[in-house]
Design a protein around this motif. Structure first.
Motif, PDB file in Angstrom:
ATOM      1  N   UNK A  25       0.913  -1.152  -0.185  1.00  0.00           N
ATOM      2  CA  UNK A  25       0.011   0.093   0.167  1.00  0.00           C
ATOM      3  C   UNK A  25       1.138   1.388   0.113  1.00  0.00           C
ATOM      4  N   UNK A  26       0.291   2.323  -0.270  1.00  0.00           N
ATOM      5  CA  UNK A  26       0.992   3.510  -0.192  1.00  0.00           C
ATOM      6  C   UNK A  26       0.872   4.644   0.664  1.00  0.00           C
ATOM      7  N   UNK A  27       1.513   4.620   1.587  1.00  0.00           N
ATOM      8  CA  UNK A  27       1.616   5.564   2.896  1.00  0.00           C
ATOM      9  C   UNK A  27       0.478   5.059   3.660  1.00  0.00           C
ATOM     10  N   UNK A  28      -0.874   5.061   3.198  1.00  0.00           N
ATOM     11  CA  UNK A  28      -2.086   4.932   3.904  1.00  0.00           C
ATOM     12  C   UNK A  28      -2.622   3.626   3.706  1.00  0.00           C
ATOM     13  N   UNK A  29      -2.837   2.858   4.786  1.00  0.00           N
ATOM     14  CA  UNK A  29      -3.023   1.425   4.791  1.00  0.00           C
ATOM     15  C   UNK A  29      -4.535   1.205   3.679  1.00  0.00           C
ATOM     16  N   UNK A  30      -5.195   2.384   3.399  1.00  0.00           N
ATOM     17  CA  UNK A  30      -6.295   2.019   2.369  1.00  0.00           C
ATOM     18  C   UNK A  30      -5.987   2.615   0.882  1.00  0.00           C
ATOM     19  N   UNK A  31      -4.976   2.775   0.773  1.00  0.00           N
ATOM     20  CA  UNK A  31      -4.389   3.056  -0.670  1.00  0.00           C
ATOM     21  C   UNK A  31      -3.527   1.865  -0.901  1.00  0.00           C
ATOM     22  N   UNK A  32      -4.551   0.598  -1.128  1.00  0.00           N
ATOM     23  CA  UNK A  32      -3.980  -0.539  -1.446  1.00  0.00           C
ATOM     24  C   UNK A  32      -3.230  -0.312  -3.000  1.00  0.00           C
ATOM     25  N   UNK A  33      -2.288  -1.366  -3.227  1.00  0.00           N
ATOM     26  CA  UNK A  33      -1.375  -1.029  -4.470  1.00  0.00           C
ATOM     27  C   UNK A  33      -1.227  -2.580  -5.028  1.00  0.00           C
ATOM     28  N   UNK A  34      -0.259  -3.351  -4.567  1.00  0.00           N
ATOM     29  CA  UNK A  34       0.036  -4.525  -5.533  1.00  0.00           C
ATOM     30  C   UNK A  34      -0.312  -5.812  -4.405  1.00  0.00           C
ATOM     31  N   UNK A  35      -0.788  -6.949  -5.300  1.00  0.00           N
ATOM     32  CA  UNK A  35      -0.795  -8.213  -4.611  1.00  0.00           C
ATOM     33  C   UNK A  35      -0.130  -9.187  -5.480  1.00  0.00           C
ATOM     34  N   UNK A  36       1.054  -9.960  -4.991  1.00  0.00           N
ATOM     35  CA  UNK A  36       1.634 -10.841  -5.870  1.00  0.00           C
ATOM     36  C   UNK A  36       1.546 -12.107  -5.207  1.00  0.00           C
ATOM     37  N   UNK A  37       0.958 -12.949  -5.921  1.00  0.00           N
ATOM     38  CA  UNK A  37       0.774 -14.560  -5.633  1.00  0.00           C
ATOM     39  C   UNK A  37       1.958 -15.402  -5.562  1.00  0.00           C
ATOM     40  N   UNK A  38       2.677 -15.597  -4.579  1.00  0.00           N
ATOM     41  CA  UNK A  38       3.940 -16.420  -4.710  1.00  0.00           C
ATOM     42  C   UNK A  38       3.683 -17.860  -4.768  1.00  0.00           C
ATOM     43  N   UNK A  39       4.455 -18.641  -5.229  1.00  0.00           N
ATOM     44  CA  UNK A  39       4.204 -20.035  -5.510  1.00  0.00           C
ATOM     45  C   UNK A  39       4.452 -20.758  -4.345  1.00  0.00           C
ATOM     46  N   UNK A  40       3.940 -21.991  -4.463  1.00  0.00           N
ATOM     47  CA  UNK A  40       4.303 -23.082  -3.566  1.00  0.00           C
ATOM     48  C   UNK A  40       5.161 -24.233  -4.397  1.00  0.00           C
ATOM     49  N   UNK A  41       6.070 -24.591  -3.927  1.00  0.00           N
ATOM     50  CA  UNK A  41       6.759 -25.656  -4.684  1.00  0.00           C
ATOM     51  C   UNK A  41       7.071 -27.019  -3.946  1.00  0.00           C
ATOM     52  N   UNK A  42       6.765 -28.130  -4.718  1.00  0.00           N
ATOM     53  CA  UNK A  42       6.694 -29.240  -3.886  1.00  0.00           C
ATOM     54  C   UNK A  42       7.590 -30.105  -4.612  1.00  0.00           C
ATOM     55  N   UNK A  43       8.452 -30.839  -3.888  1.00  0.00           N
ATOM     56  CA  UNK A  43       9.465 -31.765  -4.424  1.00  0.00           C
ATOM     57  C   UNK A  43       9.460 -32.945  -3.898  1.00  0.00           C
ATOM     58  N   UNK A  44       9.809 -34.101  -4.686  1.00  0.00           N
ATOM     59  CA  UNK A  44      10.299 -35.588  -4.229  1.00  0.00           C
ATOM     60  C   UNK A  44      11.613 -35.883  -4.851  1.00  0.00           C
ATOM     61  N   UNK A  45      12.401 -36.560  -4.092  1.00  0.00           N
ATOM     62  CA  UNK A  45      13.825 -36.758  -4.559  1.00  0.00           C
ATOM     63  C   UNK A  45      14.480 -37.940  -3.988  1.00  0.00           C
ATOM     64  N   UNK A  46      15.834 -37.898  -4.503  1.00  0.00           N
ATOM     65  CA  UNK A  46      16.515 -38.914  -3.998  1.00  0.00           C
ATOM     66  C   UNK A  46      17.970 -38.530  -3.844  1.00  0.00           C
ATOM     67  N   UNK A  47      18.940 -39.258  -2.984  1.00  0.00           N
ATOM     68  CA  UNK A  47      20.320 -38.836  -2.803  1.00  0.00           C
ATOM     69  C   UNK A  47      20.784 -40.276  -2.923  1.00  0.00           C
ATOM     70  N   UNK A  48      21.956 -40.548  -3.548  1.00  0.00           N
ATOM     71  CA  UNK A  48      22.687 -41.889  -3.626  1.00  0.00           C
ATOM     72  C   UNK A  48      24.123 -41.326  -3.544  1.00  0.00           C
ATOM     73  N   UNK A  49      24.826 -42.422  -2.811  1.00  0.00           N
ATOM     74  CA  UNK A  49      26.361 -42.132  -2.761  1.00  0.00           C
ATOM     75  C   UNK A  49      27.140 -43.322  -2.613  1.00  0.00           C
TER      76      UNK A  49
END
Length: 897
Positions: A872-896
């Motif tokens: 928001x800009x200066x005052x709470x009621x002057x809304x500006x941007x909303x950015x929807x961040x992603x959720x990332x899910x992973x399945x994997x393996x490690x071998x040594x």
């Protein structure tokens, strides 16, 4: 979790194991009267050793094993360090770590300065976490560290051949699922290392490679700057109305290949020769699809509502806040305005825009040197060369049409917008015309650095235990080139149907929707693939009357810099007993001289003029530290250091880039540098009290920074050739202060019976209280980007081959943009106009299970609560941007093996 926490907490220090001999079982098991700490606990112990024994205030991240960093990226792991804050980039990656709210960080790789293209900083996301063995975050300075970070220094450490006693092959793989994009992306890495006895000494070689390809989608909604509604008339009279509202969606894919290698040769018992190499790259082919309703290009507005937030504003004839010249001339009126929270805009112009982008980054580093260990005397000579190149291509076409109605609602408990256009006309390909023009931008920036560094130490038998000394020579060059070309559509904006250009039937494609607009429905945009194709670009250039072929770089959008740095230091390490206690520390000074030449094209009286600026700086940077060890795991330390951060080359560029907007609702804009910028300096004080026990750690610390010549960016209206532009420029703000408190701790519940003993907790909390001083217009305000409160809280489990972690990370509000010089209409009694980011937090988890000593399966999730950026800009009621961040899910393996 599979790695050290980003805080360094002590387990049993004696039990830390060599990286090449770590046991696969991540638990603590009794062997007689000795606790053998393995896996994650070993890495916690190693990190605690670093923190406890360092001469500086430092927190470390230590990988449990090959590829077992605690988070998927370096920047993501850094957000767990006490006092480190991060932001989320357009492709949903975590970027831009800040130490106690400050971004002026020097990044080093194995002690060598590293950067991306023409910038001072390093894009941490360009180096995958799989390549790292450790990260040290230095919050206070000593003379042996390379200068350049007011906030601190982050040192990234790669795996080395001699770290492993046995031949080792390690591979890992992941499938990443991005919830916004709803697509899978692969991620793989491999490491091989061995060492041999030869007739001329032992040799070791390590090669590590990684690659991943991630699909992403990040929708954002924006509510543009406010304008007095008298221009619209009717029910718009007396209202502060956004000039437009809409959104954008960045979507596509990016990949990051990386290869690093280490060769070590023990040429003699006291002499090692080494060679290191690194190649890292970024490839991004993606789109930024815009979607905008131009509210002031409406026939009328009806059904207007307000929340009762009214103010007296200064208003020019076009409905904007006056600039400084208009204020001086009195070319404005005072008007009572109320914040518009809802309304129906009728017969409104709208447009969609495809910004087709192809971005490439390549970075190379090769280094070599010798290490001499003569007992008392130790020497290290290191030579390195780095080159980083960025090439970005952007091709933009805007298409628009009239829509019957746009219904807006800016008043809801979520502080986000709701925008509905009945029938979603922008979701259908018919009736589009070319608007705003054809825009092309090509950028090429590169940087290179040759450096020679020598460090030495000599041990004595007095209370002055060590004498450290050294020097460094660095020759840095950078070149930035760009062309921006904007051509209006034939026949004027909105007068020519897209079909007249002879584009193919599949020219329009669906872009992913934006949640706040038409409930997330798709909208139509020109095809990214067509705009990036040779055929498409040739056709559109011809139709718009733009020059044929890719435009040559504009000589007025070029700057070139060369910087030579000479540094030398001396430092003494002391230690002596005080009864049952021990006092130790370091006292030193670093001298540095910088000679810089930078050339760029500025504008003088409306005429482009090539300008060259030569500057030289001489700085003495003293430091002192003291640590008092009380015994029983309790110690205290105090440190002082003077630190420096040189301005970025882009900020020093005397040139000015500006362009006339072909969108009538967007003010002309540009950016300029400031060759008179001074280096930022800071007097930095830290004090900590730390207590370690067998399964845990607690620390409290206070810090204070007195910063001179802090750099900020301001937007101000400037008139060039009779045209008004919103120009962003950097400037020094004089003095600023930053002080605060850090509290951190972790423990495992070893006192619990059986498997319950595998549980543990960790957390940290930081207060960062900042204020700009002096007579600056921002005096009394916080520093840009600094959240006052930041914390991490997590639950751990580590036993019987299971490693798990759930962690919540939070930061409070901060301002990220100073819009004081912009045209936003605003209360007349609020001279400073800032864009604030609302508080937000992220919840992440990870789970690893050792199926066997050589095989581990993993499951991870980041941002599972779908945290969003909201401003928001200066005052709470002057809304500006909303950015929807992603959720990332992973399945994997490690071998040594």
């Amino acid at each position: 979790m599979g790695s050290a926490s980003v805080m360094a907490f002590a387990a049993n220090p004696a039990a830390a194991q060599d990286a090449g001999q770590q046991a696969p079982d991540s638990s603590a098991e009794a062997a007689g009267n000795e606790i053998i700490v393995t896996g994650i606990r070993a890495s916690l112990s190693r990190a605690a050793d670093i923190k406890r024994d360092a001469a500086q205030v430092v927190d470390s991240i230590v990988a449990q094993d090959i590829g077992k960093f605690p988070d998927p990226t370096t920047a993501a792991a850094l957000q767990r360090v006490p006092g480190v804050q991060v932001t989320v980039g357009g492709n949903n990656e975590i970027v831009n770590p800040l130490i106690r709210g400050l971004g002026d960080i020097l990044t080093t790789l194995d002690g060598r300065e590293i950067f991306t293209s023409d910038s001072r900083g390093f894009a941490f996301q360009d180096l995958p976490a799989e390549a790292l063995s450790r990260v040290d975050v230095f919050k206070s300075n000593t003379a042996n560290l390379i200068e350049g970070g007011v906030a601190g220094t982050i040192d990234l450490k790669l795996n080395k051949a001699f770290d492993y006693k046995e031949p080792t092959i390690a591979i890992s793989g992941k499938l990443n699922y991005a919830s916004n994009a709803e697509k899978l992306g692969p991620q793989v890495s491999a490491l091989w290392t061995d060492r041999w006895e030869t007739g001329i000494g032992e040799m070791g070689l390590l090669v590590n490679a990684s690659w991943y390809d991630i699909k992403f989608n990040r929708p954002s909604n924006y509510v543009a700057e406010r304008r007095a509604g008298n221009v619209l008339g009717g029910e718009g009279e007396g209202m502060a109305i956004p000039i437009s509202t809409g959104g954008l969606n960045e979507y596509g894919s990016y990949s990051r290949p990386q290869v690093n290698a280490s060769f070590q040769w023990q040429a003699a018992p006291n002499l090692e020769v080494y060679v290191d190499g690194l190649y890292s790259a970024y490839r991004g082919k993606f789109a930024t699809a815009f979607y905008e309703y131009q509210l002031f290009n409406s026939d009328s507005v009806t059904n207007v509502t307000s929340d009762g937030n009214c103010f007296t504003g200064r208003v020019t004839g076009d409905g904007f806040n006056p600039n400084s010249q208009q204020l001086a001339d009195g070319a404005y009126t005072s008007q009572e305005l109320c914040n518009l929270t809802g309304g129906t805009f009728n017969n409104t112009s709208s447009f969609t825009s495809m910004q087709a982008k192809n971005h490439k980054t390549d970075s190379f580093l090769v280094a070599g040197g010798t290490k001499y260990d003569g007992g008392r005397l130790k020497l290290n000579l290191d030579l390195s060369y780095q080159r980083s190149l960025v090439r970005n291509e952007t091709f933009i076409v805007d298409t628009g049409k009239k829509v019957d109605q746009v219904i807006v609602d800016f008043d809801n408990p979520d502080n986000t917008a709701s925008i509905i256009s009945p029938g979603n006309a922008m979701g259908f390909a018919d009736g589009f015309t070319f608007v705003n023009g054809l825009y092309q931008e090509y950028t090429r920036s590169k940087g290179d650095l040759f450096s020679v560094k020598m460090d030495g130490s000599y041990e004595t038998d007095t209370f002055l235990k060590t004498i450290e000394f050294g020097g460094r020579y660095a020759d840095r060059g950078t070149l930035f080139q760009q062309v921006q070309l904007s051509v209006a559509p034939p026949g004027g904006s909105g007068n020519t149907l897209v079909t007249a250009a002879g584009v193919p039937d599949d020219f329009f494609v669906w872009a992913p929707g934006i949640p706040q607009i038409n409930n997330g429905a798709h909208f139509m945009v020109p095809s990214r693939d067509y705009l990036l194709s040779d055929e498409g670009q040739a056709n559109l250039r011809e139709f718009f009357g733009a020059p044929d072929g890719r435009p040559a770089f504009d000589p007025t959008r070029r700057f070139e810099a060369n910087e030579k740095t000479y540094a030398g230091y001396v430092q003494g390490g002391y230690e002596f007993p005080l009864g049952a206690m021990t006092l130790d520390g370091k006292v030193g000074v670093r001298y540095t001289r910088t000679d810089r030449t930078i050339s760029g094209t500025g504008v003088v009286d409306g005429t482009p003029v090539l300008t060259t600026s030569d500057t030289s700086d001489d700085d003495w940077l003293p430091n002192a530290s003291a640590r008092l060890q009380f015994g029983g795991g309790l110690q205290a330390r105090v440190t002082y250091a003077k630190t420096i951060a040189r301005p970025s080359f882009g900020s020093l560029n005397p040139g000015l880039n500006y362009i006339v907007s072909t969108n009538p609702n967007i003010r002309n804009g540009g950016s300029g540098g400031n060759p008179d910028l001074k280096p930022q300096m800071s007097d930095s004080f830290d004090a900590t009290l730390e207590y370690y026990w067998s399964s845990g750690y607690f620390a409290v610390g206070a810090y204070y920074r007195d910063i001179q010549n802090r750099v900020v960016n301001d937007v101000a209206a400037e008139t060039i050739d009779g045209v008004v532009y919103n120009i962003s420029r950097p400037r020094n703000v004089g003095q600023a202060k930053l002080k605060g408190l850090e509290v951190s701790g972790q423990t495992f519940f070893d006192f619990l019976p059986g498997d319950l003993a595998g549980f543990g907790v960790f957390g940290n909390f930081t207060i960062a209280d900042s204020e700009i001083g002096g007579n600056d217009p921002l005096a009394g305000y916080t520093l840009q980007g600094v959240s006052k409160y930041n914390f991490n809280a997590g639950l751990l489990y580590d036993r019987n081959g299971i490693s798990a972690r759930v962690v919540y990370t939070y930061r409070s509000k901060y301002f990220d943009e100073n819009r004081t010089g912009s045209g936003d209409v605003r209360p007349a009694d609020e001279p400073v106009w800032l864009n604030y980011v609302r508080p937000n937090g992220r919840l992440d988890f990870s789970l690893a299970y050792d199926v066997s000593p050589n095989l581990t399966f993993t499951v991870d999730g980041t941002n599972v609560l779908r945290s969003r950026y909201r401003s928001y800009i200066n005052q709470d009621y002057f809304i500006r941007d909303t950015r929807t961040d992603d959720s990332l899910y992973s399945v994997g393996f490690r071998a040594r093996f």
